[in-house]
Scaffold this active site. Sequence first.
Site, PDB file in Angstrom:
ATOM      1  N   HIS A  83      -4.718   6.408   5.804  1.00  0.00           N
ATOM      2  CA  HIS A  83      -4.056   6.808   4.565  1.00  0.00           C
ATOM      3  C   HIS A  83      -5.317   7.119   3.501  1.00  0.00           C
ATOM      4  O   HIS A  83      -6.457   6.227   3.621  1.00  0.00           O
ATOM      5  CB  HIS A  83      -3.851   5.108   3.942  1.00  0.00           C
ATOM      6  CG  HIS A  83      -2.613   4.891   5.014  1.00  0.00           C
ATOM      7  ND1 HIS A  83      -2.803   4.307   6.081  1.00  0.00           N
ATOM      8  CD2 HIS A  83      -1.099   4.934   4.629  1.00  0.00           C
ATOM      9  CE1 HIS A  83      -1.399   4.117   6.597  1.00  0.00           C
ATOM     10  NE2 HIS A  83      -0.646   4.476   5.770  1.00  0.00           N
ATOM     11  N   ASP A  99      -1.443   9.366   5.010  1.00  0.00           N
ATOM     12  CA  ASP A  99      -0.265   9.226   4.174  1.00  0.00           C
ATOM     13  C   ASP A  99      -0.637   8.414   2.608  1.00  0.00           C
ATOM     14  O   ASP A  99      -1.641   7.910   2.385  1.00  0.00           O
ATOM     15  CB  ASP A  99       0.336   8.113   4.889  1.00  0.00           C
ATOM     16  CG  ASP A  99       1.282   8.754   5.834  1.00  0.00           C
ATOM     17  OD1 ASP A  99       0.959  10.031   6.295  1.00  0.00           O
ATOM     18  OD2 ASP A  99       2.198   7.996   6.610  1.00  0.00           O
ATOM     19  N   ASP A 100       0.304   8.463   1.890  1.00  0.00           N
ATOM     20  CA  ASP A 100       0.467   7.613   0.647  1.00  0.00           C
ATOM     21  C   ASP A 100      -0.491   8.177  -0.650  1.00  0.00           C
ATOM     22  O   ASP A 100      -0.407   7.671  -1.446  1.00  0.00           O
ATOM     23  CB  ASP A 100       0.079   6.064   0.704  1.00  0.00           C
ATOM     24  CG  ASP A 100       1.060   5.549   1.719  1.00  0.00           C
ATOM     25  OD1 ASP A 100       2.069   6.014   2.095  1.00  0.00           O
ATOM     26  OD2 ASP A 100       0.715   4.515   2.340  1.00  0.00           O
ATOM     27  N   HIS A 126       7.639   6.236  -2.668  1.00  0.00           N
ATOM     28  CA  HIS A 126       7.419   5.635  -1.320  1.00  0.00           C
ATOM     29  C   HIS A 126       8.597   4.365  -1.325  1.00  0.00           C
ATOM     30  O   HIS A 126       8.448   3.436  -1.092  1.00  0.00           O
ATOM     31  CB  HIS A 126       6.077   4.950  -1.486  1.00  0.00           C
ATOM     32  CG  HIS A 126       5.752   4.505  -0.083  1.00  0.00           C
ATOM     33  ND1 HIS A 126       6.084   3.356   0.623  1.00  0.00           N
ATOM     34  CD2 HIS A 126       4.879   5.124   0.785  1.00  0.00           C
ATOM     35  CE1 HIS A 126       5.467   3.528   1.920  1.00  0.00           C
ATOM     36  NE2 HIS A 126       4.678   4.619   1.926  1.00  0.00           N
ATOM     37  N   HIS A 151       6.204  12.737   1.774  1.00  0.00           N
ATOM     38  CA  HIS A 151       6.355  11.339   2.106  1.00  0.00           C
ATOM     39  C   HIS A 151       7.230  10.583   1.171  1.00  0.00           C
ATOM     40  O   HIS A 151       6.666   9.597   0.875  1.00  0.00           O
ATOM     41  CB  HIS A 151       4.787  10.703   2.124  1.00  0.00           C
ATOM     42  CG  HIS A 151       4.762   9.383   2.885  1.00  0.00           C
ATOM     43  ND1 HIS A 151       5.360   9.066   4.169  1.00  0.00           N
ATOM     44  CD2 HIS A 151       3.992   8.298   2.240  1.00  0.00           C
ATOM     45  CE1 HIS A 151       4.977   7.775   4.325  1.00  0.00           C
ATOM     46  NE2 HIS A 151       4.214   7.428   3.298  1.00  0.00           N
TER      47      HIS A 151
HETATM   48 ZN    ZN Z   1       3.511   5.317   3.545  1.00  0.00          ZN
END
Ligand code: ZN
Length: 434
Positions: A393, A252-253, A306, A302
């Site tokens: 991540h 993620d991210d 954010h 995603h």
């Molecule tokens: Zn995230």
Amino acid sequence: MKKKSIILLISVLIIILVTISILLLNKKKNIYHMETIIDNKQTYVESITTLVTKDKKLNKLLNKYITNQKSHFSTKIKNLNNNYLIGRDELNIDCKLNVLNKTTWNIVVIVAMTGPSFTEAYHEITCITWDTKRQKELNIKNVLPDKSNFKDIKNEVFEKLRKECQTCLSKETFNKIFTEDFKTFEIEKNMMTIYFNPNILENKQIDIIKVTLEVSNKAYYKDAKTKEIKKKKSTPVRIIDSKKPVVALTFDDGPSKYTEEIINILKSYNVKATFFILGNKVDAYQDILRKSIENQNELGNHSYNHKWLSKLSVGDLTYQIDKTQEIIKEKLNYTPKYLRPTYGSVTNRIRKNTNLEIVLWTVDTKDWKYHDANKIIEQATTNIKDEDIILMHDIFDRTKDSLKTIIPKLLDQGFQFVTISELEEVKKIRSITK
Ligand code: ZN
């Protein structure tokens, strides 16, 4: 005579060398990446995406602004100790880069503060238009192609501002604020957006006021070309044995400066994974994402920057999801099928407002918390079951390092690494053959 010409030759050589190194240095200054840091605290969350460049002066300027916003946020929040995820305050800072030409960057930093400590969401924008060669900030007058028309633009801005909000700024205050040194503007293609932050407005207007102008700034804007994804001559067919255990690595991210190396590590083991990416970083990392797709990894959505999806209105929520789908389609000619909501927080509103399938995880490596790669390895390799989805991540160096141990360990345990789509396929086959 001979001595003289040798000296002359040496001087010319020195000049050439110095010029080359200056040019190289300047080229280096143009290198940048986008960094996202998510800090999930007990009483609040921070999600900050910023531009990091080789230009220390510019980094310093950006950092100073972000640090100010962070302290502004911490003085405003009441530190309510709500364990309940929805009840926490949120600071979201996003950064956007418009490359105007070889030496001019227009950077827009967008700040949003929301949560129980704020009766109304607080927004603020700052813009830095940067001369990468001279390493200095530019103002509105510097970037207008025809310097003489500042007066006309000023009149146009004031009229449009009046239309947006009658009582926001008196002519007198406007004149003081909107000078040739004005800096809060964004340039995109042939459009210029002027931002007026709530703190400079005279009435109780709580949101940013935007005024857009058409400017013949074509000379300023370098259109980024969309590159085609290289079609490999033959894509090797992946054979997954549905009778054997499978596991899905998810990241993620990202993307970040570590993503490319992560992709290389995956490839070296012939392993595929799924990356739930942020829309605001697609442009900056498009080459790396293209490589990821070529290596048969999967991309998921995603959100755009954010934002805490489960707290957003339907409009803001669909914007976050759709804008990310759009930019991925536009830059990479790819359409994600899966959504991983930020903070793993899912509501019926999210389910109702997207066609994307929602994917969470079953194993959290807590790589955001553990700074030691060994801890991450332990989390990712102990008690892993068939069909597990592992959360990581791709924004940490330690995560990248841990993969070199996690992958061979899980391979030794007999796992096959699959993407989310492949995991779904395997599950389907298994349900039929049961
Ligand atoms: Zn995230």
